[in-house]
Design an enzyme around this catalytic site. Structure first.
Site, PDB file in Angstrom:
ATOM      1  N   ARG A 225    -149.637  40.236 -74.284  1.00  0.00           N
ATOM      2  CA  ARG A 225    -151.091  40.263 -74.396  1.00  0.00           C
ATOM      3  C   ARG A 225    -151.451  40.715 -75.807  1.00  0.00           C
ATOM      4  NH1 ARG A 225    -151.378  37.295 -70.705  1.00  0.00           N
ATOM      5  NH2 ARG A 225    -152.410  37.572 -68.695  1.00  0.00           N
ATOM      6  N   HIS A 273    -152.004  30.602 -76.357  1.00  0.00           N
ATOM      7  CA  HIS A 273    -151.760  31.137 -75.003  1.00  0.00           C
ATOM      8  C   HIS A 273    -151.151  30.052 -74.094  1.00  0.00           C
ATOM      9  CE1 HIS A 273    -153.048  34.500 -72.034  1.00  0.00           C
ATOM     10  NE2 HIS A 273    -151.961  33.876 -71.601  1.00  0.00           N
TER      11      HIS A 273
HETATM   12  P1  NAP Z   1    -143.947  42.826 -64.659  1.00  0.00           P
HETATM   13  O1  NAP Z   1    -142.913  42.211 -63.787  1.00  0.00           O
HETATM   14  O2  NAP Z   1    -144.978  43.694 -64.043  1.00  0.00           O
HETATM   15  O3  NAP Z   1    -143.148  43.647 -65.779  1.00  0.00           O
HETATM   16  C1  NAP Z   1    -143.804  44.513 -66.653  1.00  0.00           C
HETATM   17  C2  NAP Z   1    -142.782  45.304 -67.424  1.00  0.00           C
HETATM   18  O4  NAP Z   1    -143.474  46.131 -68.361  1.00  0.00           O
HETATM   19  C3  NAP Z   1    -141.947  46.240 -66.538  1.00  0.00           C
HETATM   20  O5  NAP Z   1    -140.631  46.324 -67.033  1.00  0.00           O
HETATM   21  C4  NAP Z   1    -142.671  47.582 -66.725  1.00  0.00           C
HETATM   22  O6  NAP Z   1    -141.865  48.723 -66.530  1.00  0.00           O
HETATM   23  C5  NAP Z   1    -143.041  47.482 -68.186  1.00  0.00           C
HETATM   24  N1  NAP Z   1    -144.122  48.428 -68.496  1.00  0.00           N
HETATM   25  C6  NAP Z   1    -145.380  48.471 -68.022  1.00  0.00           C
HETATM   26  N2  NAP Z   1    -146.052  49.537 -68.528  1.00  0.00           N
HETATM   27  C7  NAP Z   1    -145.183  50.172 -69.338  1.00  0.00           C
HETATM   28  C8  NAP Z   1    -145.260  51.333 -70.129  1.00  0.00           C
HETATM   29  N3  NAP Z   1    -146.372  52.070 -70.196  1.00  0.00           N
HETATM   30  N4  NAP Z   1    -144.167  51.710 -70.810  1.00  0.00           N
HETATM   31  C9  NAP Z   1    -143.026  50.993 -70.734  1.00  0.00           C
HETATM   32  N5  NAP Z   1    -142.874  49.860 -70.013  1.00  0.00           N
HETATM   33  C10 NAP Z   1    -143.944  49.467 -69.317  1.00  0.00           C
HETATM   34  O7  NAP Z   1    -144.728  41.711 -65.484  1.00  0.00           O
HETATM   35  P2  NAP Z   1    -144.250  40.220 -65.840  1.00  0.00           P
HETATM   36  O8  NAP Z   1    -144.451  39.312 -64.710  1.00  0.00           O
HETATM   37  O9  NAP Z   1    -142.897  40.297 -66.452  1.00  0.00           O
HETATM   38  O10 NAP Z   1    -145.329  39.835 -66.950  1.00  0.00           O
HETATM   39  C11 NAP Z   1    -145.469  40.591 -68.138  1.00  0.00           C
HETATM   40  C12 NAP Z   1    -146.720  40.156 -68.876  1.00  0.00           C
HETATM   41  O11 NAP Z   1    -146.535  38.873 -69.460  1.00  0.00           O
HETATM   42  C13 NAP Z   1    -147.951  39.956 -67.989  1.00  0.00           C
HETATM   43  O12 NAP Z   1    -148.581  41.188 -67.701  1.00  0.00           O
HETATM   44  C14 NAP Z   1    -148.815  39.080 -68.855  1.00  0.00           C
HETATM   45  O13 NAP Z   1    -149.624  39.908 -69.662  1.00  0.00           O
HETATM   46  C15 NAP Z   1    -147.818  38.329 -69.743  1.00  0.00           C
HETATM   47  N6  NAP Z   1    -147.801  36.874 -69.479  1.00  0.00           N
HETATM   48  C16 NAP Z   1    -148.118  36.020 -70.505  1.00  0.00           C
HETATM   49  C17 NAP Z   1    -148.084  34.652 -70.310  1.00  0.00           C
HETATM   50  C18 NAP Z   1    -148.374  33.706 -71.444  1.00  0.00           C
HETATM   51  O14 NAP Z   1    -148.455  32.499 -71.237  1.00  0.00           O
HETATM   52  N7  NAP Z   1    -148.513  34.192 -72.659  1.00  0.00           N
HETATM   53  C19 NAP Z   1    -147.717  34.131 -69.066  1.00  0.00           C
HETATM   54  C20 NAP Z   1    -147.409  35.023 -68.040  1.00  0.00           C
HETATM   55  C21 NAP Z   1    -147.446  36.399 -68.256  1.00  0.00           C
HETATM   56  P3  NAP Z   1    -141.273  49.072 -65.070  1.00  0.00           P
HETATM   57  O15 NAP Z   1    -140.182  48.032 -64.873  1.00  0.00           O
HETATM   58  O16 NAP Z   1    -140.738  50.434 -65.215  1.00  0.00           O
HETATM   59  O17 NAP Z   1    -142.399  48.922 -64.106  1.00  0.00           O
END
Ligand code: NAP
Length: 310
Positions: A225, A273
């Site tokens: 993001r 995006h």
């Molecule tokens: P997810 O499964 O919820 O994983 C989030 C990761 O971030 C987890 O490892 C979490 O730690 C870590 N995290 C969150 N807060 C943190 C903090 N304060 N300090 C350290 N680590 C932290 O999410 P996901 O499905 O992988 O997706 C990640 C992000 O990708 C989404 O939120 C979205 O913003 C982005 N995204 C972008 C696109 C695009 O097209 N550009 C598409 C899809 C998603 P824990 O494992 O300890 O919980």
């Protein structure tokens, strides 16, 4: 018969209606999908933040809200939402992200631009591309997407470090967590990939201080993001050479305004995006499978922790 309200941008209905109906038929659940149910009759809402529903209070009998997006920052603070909120975790979304991340990582790792843009008739065979084993990559955020990208990068030979909020033990990567872990993860990293959710804790996580920990001349790749990066600090790091190039898919303001300095910056690649998107056929199966679990009395998968913000 379950009443399912579809609340996303109008164009999405044409893409999702067929796959969702097929997915309900596959699991043997009778469902009436519509853009317009009486709120008190709705059992589940299939939801994207760019759809019409913004106030969830009238949906008094709704059992859960099933998100069509992986990121939930646009909905997580909505105080009218008291029903469980599930975000989307979907193999095709993950695979799309793996492809985008490995593609852009390899571009920078191999210095592909030199030959793609530099065909000047001179045969320069004195330098060879490095091998991945000499290029430490750090992924901030090793959830559904980051962990999968880490496996793919490991398979290509990159030494991968992943950073998360809670301790993790994921094969093929050095796993670090917490504030100390962040500094260790970034120190000497040559490529940093951001796959964190946008929360109060992660905004500006890549800033002047943390960028300075990376190896000089490193690369930043952000499909997470926009607000994860302090834009002014990144521009300064590009100017000083601390960062050689940034590939950015996400921005504080989207669409990125035409006069934004990132567009014209020679060391910045802007993608609009598009790193990965939800594919209706697979997303429909995931969502309906989750509804089916709920109907069977099992806990929903992929529930958002509203206090954590993701
Ligand atoms: P997810 O499964 O919820 O994983 C989030 C990761 O971030 C987890 O490892 C979490 O730690 C870590 N995290 C969150 N807060 C943190 C903090 N304060 N300090 C350290 N680590 C932290 O999410 P996901 O499905 O992988 O997706 C990640 C992000 O990708 C989404 O939120 C979205 O913003 C982005 N995204 C972008 C696109 C695009 O097209 N550009 C598409 C899809 C998603 P824990 O494992 O300890 O919980």
């Amino acid at each position: 018969m379950l009443n399912i309200l579809f609340s996303a941008k109008p164009a999405a209905w044409a893409e999702y209606e067929g796959p969702l109906n097929a997915a309900f038929a596959k699991v043997g659940l009778a469902a009436h999908l519509s853009l317009d149910h009486a709120p008190e009759d709705v059992d589940y809402i299939i939801f994207a933040p760019n759809g019409p529903v913004t106030d969830f209070r009238p949906y008094t009998n709704t059992k859960a809200v099933m998100g069509l997006w992986a990121g939930v920052e646009a909905i997580v603070d909505n105080e009218t939402l008291t029903q469980p909120l599930c975000r989307l975790v979907d193999d095709s979304l993950t695979n799309g992200m793996i492809e985008w991340v490995t593609g852009h990582t390899l571009r920078h790792h191999l210095g592909m631009d030199t030959h793609i843009f530099g065909q000047d008739g001179i045969w320069r065979d004195e330098s060879f591309p490095p091998v991945a084993a000499d290029r430490p990559v750090t992924i901030l955020g090793i959830g559904a997407l980051g962990a999968a990208c880490g496996q793919a990068l490991h398979a290509l030979g990159f030494p991968v470090t992943g950073w998360s909020r809670s301790p993790k033990d994921i094969p093929n990567m050095r796993c670090l967590h917490g504030t100390d872990g962040l500094y260790e993860a970034l120190t000497d990293a040559q490529i940093v990939i951001l796959l964190l959710p946008q929360t109060q804790e992660t905004v500006n996580i890549l800033n002047a201080e943390t960028l300075s920990l990376m190896a000089s001349g490193g690369f930043v790749i952000n499909p997470g993001r926009g607000p994860l990066i302090d834009d002014a600090a990144l521009l300064a790091a590009l100017e000083s050479g601390q960062i050689a190039h940034a590939t950015l898919d996400v921005f504080r303001q989207e669409p990125l305004p035409q006069d934004d300095p990132f567009w014209a910056h020679p060391q910045v690649t802007v993608t609009p995006h598009i790193a990965s998107t939800t594919r209706p056929e697979t997303a429909a199966d995931v969502i309906v499978e989750n509804i089916s679990r709920g109907e069977a009395g099992a806990p929903f998968r992929f529930i958002v922790d509203r206090r954590r913000g993701y």
